[in-house]
Design an enzyme around this catalytic site. Sequence first.
Site, mmCIF file in Angstrom:
data_model
loop_
_atom_site.group_PDB
_atom_site.id
_atom_site.type_symbol
_atom_site.label_atom_id
_atom_site.label_comp_id
_atom_site.label_asym_id
_atom_site.label_seq_id
_atom_site.Cartn_x
_atom_site.Cartn_y
_atom_site.Cartn_z
ATOM 1 N N ASP A 56 0.850 -1.191 0.000
ATOM 2 C CA ASP A 56 0.000 0.000 0.000
ATOM 3 C C ASP A 56 0.889 1.246 0.000
ATOM 4 O OD1 ASP A 56 -1.928 2.095 0.691
ATOM 5 O OD2 ASP A 56 -3.260 0.422 1.165
ATOM 6 N N SER A 110 -7.202 4.572 -1.260
ATOM 7 C CA SER A 110 -7.013 3.130 -1.488
ATOM 8 C C SER A 110 -8.293 2.399 -1.852
ATOM 9 C CB SER A 110 -6.408 2.478 -0.239
ATOM 10 O OG SER A 110 -5.136 3.005 0.016
ATOM 11 N N ASP A 169 -10.002 -2.741 6.343
ATOM 12 C CA ASP A 169 -9.519 -1.518 5.683
ATOM 13 C C ASP A 169 -9.720 -1.641 4.159
ATOM 14 O OD1 ASP A 169 -8.463 1.018 5.668
ATOM 15 O OD2 ASP A 169 -6.393 0.408 6.032
ATOM 16 N N THR A 171 -8.116 -1.832 1.215
ATOM 17 C CA THR A 171 -7.530 -2.792 0.272
ATOM 18 C C THR A 171 -8.073 -4.206 0.484
ATOM 19 O OG1 THR A 171 -5.585 -1.406 0.082
ATOM 20 C CG2 THR A 171 -5.354 -3.685 -0.650
ATOM 21 N N ARG A 182 -15.728 3.461 2.784
ATOM 22 C CA ARG A 182 -14.761 2.558 3.407
ATOM 23 C C ARG A 182 -14.783 2.635 4.937
ATOM 24 N NH1 ARG A 182 -8.765 4.738 2.088
ATOM 25 N NH2 ARG A 182 -8.308 3.454 3.912
ATOM 26 N N GLU A 335 -1.616 -7.899 1.704
ATOM 27 C CA GLU A 335 -1.267 -6.481 1.679
ATOM 28 C C GLU A 335 -0.322 -6.103 2.814
ATOM 29 O OE1 GLU A 335 -3.262 -2.043 1.899
ATOM 30 O OE2 GLU A 335 -3.965 -3.640 3.201
ATOM 31 N N ASP A 340 2.089 2.650 3.412
ATOM 32 C CA ASP A 340 1.227 3.834 3.274
ATOM 33 C C ASP A 340 1.010 4.545 4.598
ATOM 34 O OD1 ASP A 340 -1.227 5.327 1.949
ATOM 35 O OD2 ASP A 340 -1.979 4.417 3.797
ATOM 36 N N LYS A 341 0.654 3.807 5.618
ATOM 37 C CA LYS A 341 0.253 4.479 6.866
ATOM 38 C C LYS A 341 1.423 5.216 7.500
ATOM 39 C CE LYS A 341 -3.557 1.293 7.513
ATOM 40 N NZ LYS A 341 -4.516 2.207 6.858
ATOM 41 N N HIS A 344 2.225 8.381 5.472
ATOM 42 C CA HIS A 344 1.339 9.487 5.889
ATOM 43 C C HIS A 344 1.890 10.202 7.120
ATOM 44 C CE1 HIS A 344 -2.213 9.138 3.357
ATOM 45 N NE2 HIS A 344 -2.290 7.852 3.564
ATOM 46 N N ASP A 382 -1.040 0.209 -4.731
ATOM 47 C CA ASP A 382 -2.349 0.776 -5.068
ATOM 48 C C ASP A 382 -2.224 2.214 -5.566
ATOM 49 O OD1 ASP A 382 -1.587 1.525 -2.527
ATOM 50 O OD2 ASP A 382 -3.557 1.204 -1.624
ATOM 51 N N HIS A 383 -1.260 2.945 -5.028
ATOM 52 C CA HIS A 383 -1.054 4.337 -5.445
ATOM 53 C C HIS A 383 0.333 4.757 -4.990
ATOM 54 C CE1 HIS A 383 -1.597 5.300 -1.232
ATOM 55 N NE2 HIS A 383 -2.696 4.589 -1.242
ATOM 56 N N HIS A 426 -1.071 10.977 -0.359
ATOM 57 C CA HIS A 426 -0.785 10.180 -1.559
ATOM 58 C C HIS A 426 -0.364 11.115 -2.692
ATOM 59 C CE1 HIS A 426 -4.097 7.126 -0.133
ATOM 60 N NE2 HIS A 426 -3.125 7.291 0.751
HETATM 61 ZN ZN LIG Z 1 -3.044 6.202 2.481
#
Ligand SMILES: [Zn+2]
Length: 460
Positions: A56, A110, A169, A171, A182, A335, A340-341, A344, A382-383, A426
Amino acid sequence: MLPKRTLAALTATVAAGAVTVGVVVASDPVPPDNGAAIKAAIDSSTPKNVILIIGDGMGDSELTIGRYYQNGAKGAPLATEKLPFTGSLLTWNLEYGAGPDYDPGYVPDSAPTATAWSTGKKTGDARLSQGMSTGETVPGSNAGFETTFEIMKSRGKAIGNVATSEITDATPAAPSSHISRRACHGPADTRSLCPAEAKTAIPAGLGSIAEQQVDHLLDVNLGGGKNRYAQDLDGNVGTPETVIDYAVSNGYKVVEDKAALAAYNGPKKVLGLFNGGNMRTKYNPLVAAPTPGAGSETTKCTLQDRGNEPSLLEMTRAAVRKLRNDSDGFFLQVESASIDKRDHASDLCGQIGETEQLDETVAYAMEFQKRNPDTLVIVTADHSHTSQIVSPTQDPPGFYATVETADGAPMRVSYGTGKSAGGQSHTGARVPVAAVGPQASNVMGARDQTDLFHTLIGRP
Ligand SMILES: [Zn+2]
């Protein structure tokens, strides 16, 4: 001017186009032409098993940061870098509006990205395997959004879902639920945020993500998010009372630590809930800061005590051990969520550890694929995300941190999309995709994320 040998190596890499067979470093001899190896690796048959591994937020930048820290520029490539077929995917989403034509958005969350490879269709931010509407709070239609899990289950395959985030979550939720937002993880969340989709709505909806995961009868469902599953079922006064109870009454064995996960070898479906929220990361945080930045040229990441939580690899091994008993094969989505987290949160070490967790899981999946060549393994993101490698002599605006890589060299990483260390976002660049096994050559080239759906389900 590059040294002659380096230039030749680079030229050979470029000539190979999107395919990478081995990674070229400056000290390598000139690599051989790889056309014959690529031709031999193309397999257009339908895979028996599919393992999809998502990092992610793992854009090229995050993957490179992980490589340099873990192995160095001069060291061995990551397992992910050894996959023979590579390409890239555009990750754009749709903007809510009057429709029926919706404008593209270039920086997705996501939910629409996981929807893209899970259903082959675009949707808007926060939305999971459901069509567009005038706004996020207005549910769309689920028609035509059949997911990878649903399709593969209808073909008789065993289904597995593994994530280091809450298992509800975005994904892990996209292939296992259809819902407008979500945030509707459990029944209580759904009652307040997606009321028309609650099971107690009139007419009845499909329910929260957690309830839908139980209803999907996934053979293996492992991650964090116990607090969501512990929410009371709407309108049920007697038993079952919580989604956990509901899962048990639907034939699940519930496990809550790595010893119980490793020990269970029975016939029941397995629901693993190893943390109330997201699972703990491999490394302690190193949070970027404004000038003079965090860390130093001698800073190394330090291991975090993860208590009784299994690693991503341990969850994936347990999932494969169970799923492979099905003679019709299996479909497993995995995943590594906190690349990702932690990105951030401008947490460099947190992010690196989750990339390491992903890569050791990829190495395991590649070993499994070697022994079971009818397995397709795909690794992608995913991004893209905010972190960037900058010069260690640079004093960038915003937040940065410096660590010592496996080369013994300093690596400075800048986080520049948010005004606070915890507020990074992102980004919209294309993401890498790499694969091995039947259908793997279909990831080659520059594609859209929705194309991945057709590769995953075998291009029917
Ligand atoms: Zn994110």
